[in-house]
Design a protein around this motif. Structure first.
Motif, short mmCIF file in Angstrom:
data_model
loop_
_atom_site.label_atom_id
_atom_site.label_comp_id
_atom_site.label_asym_id
_atom_site.label_seq_id
_atom_site.Cartn_x
_atom_site.Cartn_y
_atom_site.Cartn_z
N ASP A 89 0.87 -1.24 -0.20
CA ASP A 89 0.11 -0.01 0.03
C ASP A 89 0.96 0.98 -0.04
OD1 ASP A 89 -2.50 -1.54 0.30
OD2 ASP A 89 -1.92 -1.97 2.39
N ALA A 90 0.40 2.35 -0.65
CA ALA A 90 0.93 3.57 -0.49
C ALA A 90 1.04 4.30 0.81
CB ALA A 90 0.46 4.52 -1.52
N VAL A 91 2.12 4.61 0.99
CA VAL A 91 1.90 5.32 2.38
C VAL A 91 1.42 6.92 2.23
CG1 VAL A 91 3.61 6.17 4.23
CG2 VAL A 91 3.93 4.10 3.21
N VAL A 92 0.39 7.13 2.99
CA VAL A 92 -0.07 8.36 2.71
C VAL A 92 0.52 9.76 2.78
CG1 VAL A 92 -2.26 9.72 3.51
CG2 VAL A 92 -2.33 7.36 3.48
N ASP A 93 1.25 9.80 3.88
CA ASP A 93 2.01 11.09 4.12
C ASP A 93 3.53 11.07 3.34
OD1 ASP A 93 3.25 8.96 5.80
OD2 ASP A 93 3.17 10.53 7.66
N THR A 94 3.69 10.03 2.74
CA THR A 94 5.23 9.93 1.91
C THR A 94 4.99 9.74 0.66
OG1 THR A 94 6.02 9.24 4.12
CG2 THR A 94 7.56 9.35 2.23
N PRO A 95 4.81 10.54 -0.29
CA PRO A 95 4.67 10.35 -1.68
C PRO A 95 5.77 9.45 -2.19
CG PRO A 95 4.12 12.73 -1.29
CD PRO A 95 4.76 12.18 0.00
N GLY A 96 5.36 8.59 -2.89
CA GLY A 96 6.54 7.46 -3.61
C GLY A 96 6.79 6.52 -2.73
N LEU A 97 6.19 6.27 -1.58
CA LEU A 97 6.73 5.27 -0.73
C LEU A 97 5.52 4.12 -0.73
CD1 LEU A 97 8.86 4.18 1.34
CD2 LEU A 97 7.69 5.48 3.27
N TYR A 98 5.79 3.01 -0.86
CA TYR A 98 4.79 1.90 -0.89
C TYR A 98 5.32 0.76 0.25
CZ TYR A 98 3.43 4.17 -5.05
OH TYR A 98 2.88 5.15 -5.92
N ARG A 99 4.52 0.17 1.19
CA ARG A 99 4.77 -0.47 2.25
C ARG A 99 4.09 -2.07 2.29
NH1 ARG A 99 5.67 3.14 7.22
NH2 ARG A 99 7.49 3.45 6.39
N ALA A 100 4.81 -2.85 2.74
CA ALA A 100 4.24 -4.19 2.91
C ALA A 100 4.60 -4.51 4.54
CB ALA A 100 4.57 -5.31 1.94
N ARG A 101 3.77 -5.46 5.06
CA ARG A 101 3.96 -5.60 6.44
C ARG A 101 3.50 -7.28 6.66
NH1 ARG A 101 6.75 -1.80 6.62
NH2 ARG A 101 6.51 -0.09 7.93
N ALA A 102 4.27 -7.72 7.66
CA ALA A 102 3.96 -9.02 8.25
C ALA A 102 3.91 -10.15 7.00
CB ALA A 102 2.75 -9.14 8.88
N VAL A 103 5.16 -10.14 6.22
CA VAL A 103 5.14 -11.12 5.37
C VAL A 103 5.97 -12.31 5.64
CG1 VAL A 103 5.93 -11.53 2.80
CG2 VAL A 103 5.27 -9.03 3.60
N PRO A 104 5.47 -13.37 5.60
CA PRO A 104 6.31 -14.74 5.95
C PRO A 104 7.28 -15.03 5.17
CG PRO A 104 3.89 -15.50 5.83
CD PRO A 104 4.31 -13.89 5.00
N PRO A 105 8.48 -15.72 5.78
CA PRO A 105 9.50 -15.75 5.04
C PRO A 105 9.21 -16.75 3.66
CG PRO A 105 10.00 -16.37 7.32
CD PRO A 105 8.55 -16.06 7.03
N GLY A 106 9.86 -16.63 2.72
CA GLY A 106 9.61 -17.41 1.57
C GLY A 106 10.25 -16.61 0.18
N THR A 107 9.86 -17.31 -0.96
CA THR A 107 10.27 -16.75 -2.11
C THR A 107 9.22 -15.86 -2.89
OG1 THR A 107 12.04 -18.43 -2.49
CG2 THR A 107 11.36 -17.31 -4.47
N TYR A 108 9.27 -14.82 -3.34
CA TYR A 108 8.24 -14.14 -3.66
C TYR A 108 8.43 -13.45 -4.99
CZ TYR A 108 6.43 -14.87 0.98
OH TYR A 108 6.07 -15.25 2.10
#
Length: 834
Positions: free
Chosen positions: A699-718
């Protein structure tokens, strides 16, 4: 008047060549015994046999018998013969005397009459009775005297199975100038191979050409072995035979059988190997140690079927096995099974059950059944009196040895004889009552004599009694029944309880790479049967996705356990006994199988979750259709990671624009080197105690243009897939492969996010923002660059037209990329399914 010939009585040691008081005495007054009566004599080792047989013919003998012979056969089969001279219409006494007959070993001798051509033993009972020996008798001076090694005479060693004779003394009396006498009292002893001994006393007995025998069947239906418990006229086929199940022919003694007779002897005059009993001792019946052993093949097929085994005391009895196949507590339903073994010797008894119900349907092990085994010894006696003219004071029958010593009950049913004699004048009294009511009734006490009939009448010239009594030409059945009963019920339940345990305490937290946990499977025989040859399969396929089975650690407390890598299972095979049931005390009722599991590194692990370990009994399901199984679940959690993605654009002049908004990304799991389903994370509902799978979003970070963030991703190959470029920049031509790992060494986590080999150079090397060495989520940063759309040199036409064409081409490429990379949405998975 019927004329029956038979085998039967024991002879008397009374006469000139035998000292008084020795040997077997003839106590029946005024009765002549037919030479058709065959005798058995037991002579001990080193003993001898003396014979003083006085043979004479009635003056009314209607034919000569030139072939009649009296043959004595030793236990070794050697014969001694005597051919008496029989002349019609002539009364002539002849003596057959032999002393010191001996054999090399102890055994049973035979004394019997033979005749005809070829020579054959005269039948014991002949329906026609017009046989040559009908009026040839042994006189009362006759004696059969067995002696022991010291020469002492032995009483109670002589018997017969059928007693045939003539009770009128006038003819012999004429020879002796003696007057005619009334009926006599006759005392006999009846011994069965079960050791049951009865005494009978017939008061006022008169039998002209009569026979008496004793068995445990009495009169039966024509052509059957079904007891009628009724007297019968002799024109019907009334007797049971040795072919009837459990048939017992009593042996008749004129005096109590000697206590020094052996239980059995191997040497017999006819070389028999069965029915070798002599003087069995009655033993009370009981049924103990009843067991059921399943048939291995049927057990493997989850079917009932096997062998019942029981220890039965007593000489002989009837074993009845009843199986309640529908579990309603009743053994008489149409679907229930009944198995009978009639007349079997006591000892270890075995009954085979094919596992089918009363309708022939094979039963599965899903439902328990009940079995009832009954062991009955029937001390049943039928004294069959044939063609006996009078028994004016009745009969007494008393059990001397058996289940109820002293019992004197007797039963009879002469209704068939009464029907045959309806309207016929009968000499003397009729029985009163005609019937005691059948075998289930109480019967009557025979003390003093019961079941009377007839009258002894002599004509004016005292030539003969007047015929026409109640039992003339009839077979009268006086019987008594006492059944000794023992039974045991078994609840048959072939069940195994499976329990699975882990050494890991979930309350202490989740497992991590490098951890070692021990899994234990306990298999307990929770049913009522021995269960040989059982197999329990421990499915470790899920274990192997997150750990390794330490094969060297595999062990079983009994039986054999092996790791089948191909089937991804641990297979145990062995026996499960049942306490108090198993024949082998070394066969346990509980077996444990244990092994260690090492949680492997996260390389290739796409998610956290649980190690699910499931153990089941092979081929078995319960009443509810569920398998006999149990599971253990070990949670395995890895620190998650997050991503801060900075979106920049490279312009045509080489400059870089930051803060690009409007981009869209998906994170997809690796599927064989290509983007697969959407990445998910496990979400736990602490209130409902449930888990669910949730898509990972960037998801795009609202207060920081151009910054996109993912959270709580399990280990693995993506695969990082751009699905929407920031305008006016072009869509990334290729997805980017990322590999996230989390390993723990000495309690310290090392979390990494790296680019897969050959990744697009537009993505920078991920940088660590938060290392997560304490097990918290790590955070990584990377830069994702988009190129500005390219403009081609002018070659004619308007620039706008050319740019639109290029844009359309770029759009087509972008759409094509999306169509290649986009897959189906993932099926929602619970943590336990992963």
């Amino acid at each position: 008047m019927s004329a029956l010939l038979g085998v039967g009585l024991v002879i008397t040691p009374v006469g000139p060549s035998v000292a008084a008081g020795t040997g077997t005495r003839l106590d029946i007054e005024n009765q002549f015994i037919s030479v058709g009566t065959a005798f058995g004599v037991y002579v001990p080792e080193g003993g001898t046999l003396d014979l003083d047989l006085h043979i004479f013919a009635h003056r009314d003998t209607d034919r000569s018998v030139p072939s009649l012979r009296i043959i004595v056969t030793s236990p070794s089969g050697e014969r001694t013969e005597f051919n008496p001279e029989i002349t019609p219409q002539v009364v002539k006494k002849q003596w057959f005397r032999k002393a010191n007959l001996s054999d090399t070993s102890a055994g049973v001798w035979s004394i019997a009459a033979f005749g005809g051509s070829p020579l054959a033993q005269i039948p014991t009972i002949d329906a026609d009775a017009r046989v040559p020996s009908r009026r040839v008798y042994y006189g009362p001076e006759s004696a059969i005297t067995p002696r022991d090694a010291s020469g002492a005479a032995l009483d109670g060693h002589v018997w017969a199975e059928v007693l045939t004779g003539w009770n009128d003394s006038k003819e012999y009396g004429k020879f002796k100038n003696a007057p005619a006498v009334a009926g006599s009292d006759r005392t006999l002893y009846h011994l069965s191979r079960l050791g049951v001994l009865y005494q009978s006393i017939e008061h006022g007995f008169d039998g002209i050409y009569s026979s008496l025998l004793t068995d445990n069947y009495g009169v039966v239906g024509a052509g059957t072995c079904a007891r009628t418990y009724k007297s019968s006229i002799l024109t019907k086929p009334p007797r049971a035979s040795a072919a009837c199940p459990g048939f017992v022919q009593y042996r008749i003694f004129l005096e109590p059988p000697s206590a020094d007779l052996p239980t059995q002897t191997a040497k017999w005059f006819d070389g028999r190997t069965e029915d070798t009993w002599v003087r069995p001792i009655y033993a009370p019946t009981s049924l103990e140690s009843v067991r059921y052993a399943p048939d291995g093949a049927r057990l493997a097929a989850s079917q009932w079927g096997g062998v019942f085994t029981a220890e039965a005391t007593g000489m002989e009895g009837n074993l009845v096995t009843e199986i309640d196949t529908n579990g309603n507590g009743v053994y008489t339903d149409a679907v229930d099974t009944r198995l009978e073994s009639i007349g079997v010797p006591g000892g270890t008894l075995k009954v085979t059950w094919d596992g089918k119900n009363g309708k022939g349907e094979q039963l599965s092990l899903n439902a328990p059944v009940r079995a009832r085994l009954s062991w009955d010894m029937a001390a049943e006696i039928h004294i069959l009196s044939m063609d006996i003219e009078a028994r004016t004071e009745g009969i007494e029958i008393k059990m001397l040895e058996g289940p109820r010593p002293g019992d004197q009950i007797v039963r009879w049913d002469d209704s068939e004889v009464a029907a045959d004699l309806a309207g016929v004048a009968v000499v003397g009294v009729r029985p009163d009552p005609i019937s005691t009511g059948g075998p289930s009734e109480n019967g009557v006490d025979s003390a003093g004599g019961v079941h009377r009939w007839g009258e002894y009448i002599v004509s004016a010239n005292k030539v003969a009694p007047i015929p026409g009594s109640w039992a003339d030409h009839s077979m009268i059945d006086d019987y008594n029944i006492f059944v000794e009963h023992s039974e045991i019920e078994l609840a048959l339940d072939a069940a195994i309880a499976i329990s699975k345990a882990s050494s890991h305490d979930a309350a202490a937290g989740a497992l991590a790479p490098g951890d070692v946990v021990t899994h234990t499977v306990e298999m307990r025989n929770s049913g009522s049967l021995d269960l040989p040859g059982q197999t329990v399969v421990d499915d470790v396929s899920d274990v192997l996705t997150r750990g390794d089975v330490v094969v060297d650690s595999l062990q079983a407390s009994s039986g054999a356990a092996v790791f089948d890598a191909k089937a991804k299972a641990i297979r145990w095979t062995g026996d499960l006994g049942r306490a108090g049931v198993t024949e082998d005390p070394d066969v346990p009722d509980t077996v444990t199988v244990s092994y260690r599991v090492s949680v492997k590194a996260t390389e290739g692990i796409v998610t956290d979750g649980e190690v699910v370990d499931n153990a089941c009994v092979e081929g078995r399901v319960g009443d509810d259709g569920a398998a006999f199984c149990d599971s253990v679940r070990d949670p395995v959690d890895f620190p998650a990671w997050g991503l801060d993605l900075t979106k920049v654009g490279r312009n045509l002049d080489g400059s870089v624009t930051t803060g690009l908004e409007g981009a869209g990304f998906e994170l997809r799991v690796d599927d064989g080197g290509a983007p697969g389903d959407m990445a998910t994370r496990t979400v736990v509902n602490d209130v409902a105690h449930t888990t669910s799978a949730q898509d990972v979003t960037i998801d795009a970070v609202v207060d920081t243009p151009g910054l996109y963030r993912a959270r709580a991703v399990p280990p693995g190959t993506y695969w990082l897939v751009e699905v929407q470029p920031p305008p006016p920049y072009a869509l990334a031509a290729n997805p980017v492969c990322l590999r996230a790992t989390a390993d723990r060494v000495d309690g310290v986590w090392a979390q990494r996010l790296t680019l897969c080999e050959g990744s697009d150079t537009l993505v920078s090397t991920p940088q660590v923002v938060v290392d997560g060495s304490d097990g918290s989520d790590a955070q990584f940063a990377l830069t994702f660059t988009n190129n500005h759309p390219l403009t081609m040199p002018r070659t004619g036409g308007s620039d706008g037209t050319r740019l639109v064409s290029l844009a359309a081409g770029s759009l087509a490429i972008a759409v094509m990329g999306v169509s290649i990379w986009r897959r189906r949405r993932p099926t929602v998975m619970s943590r336990g399914d992963q």
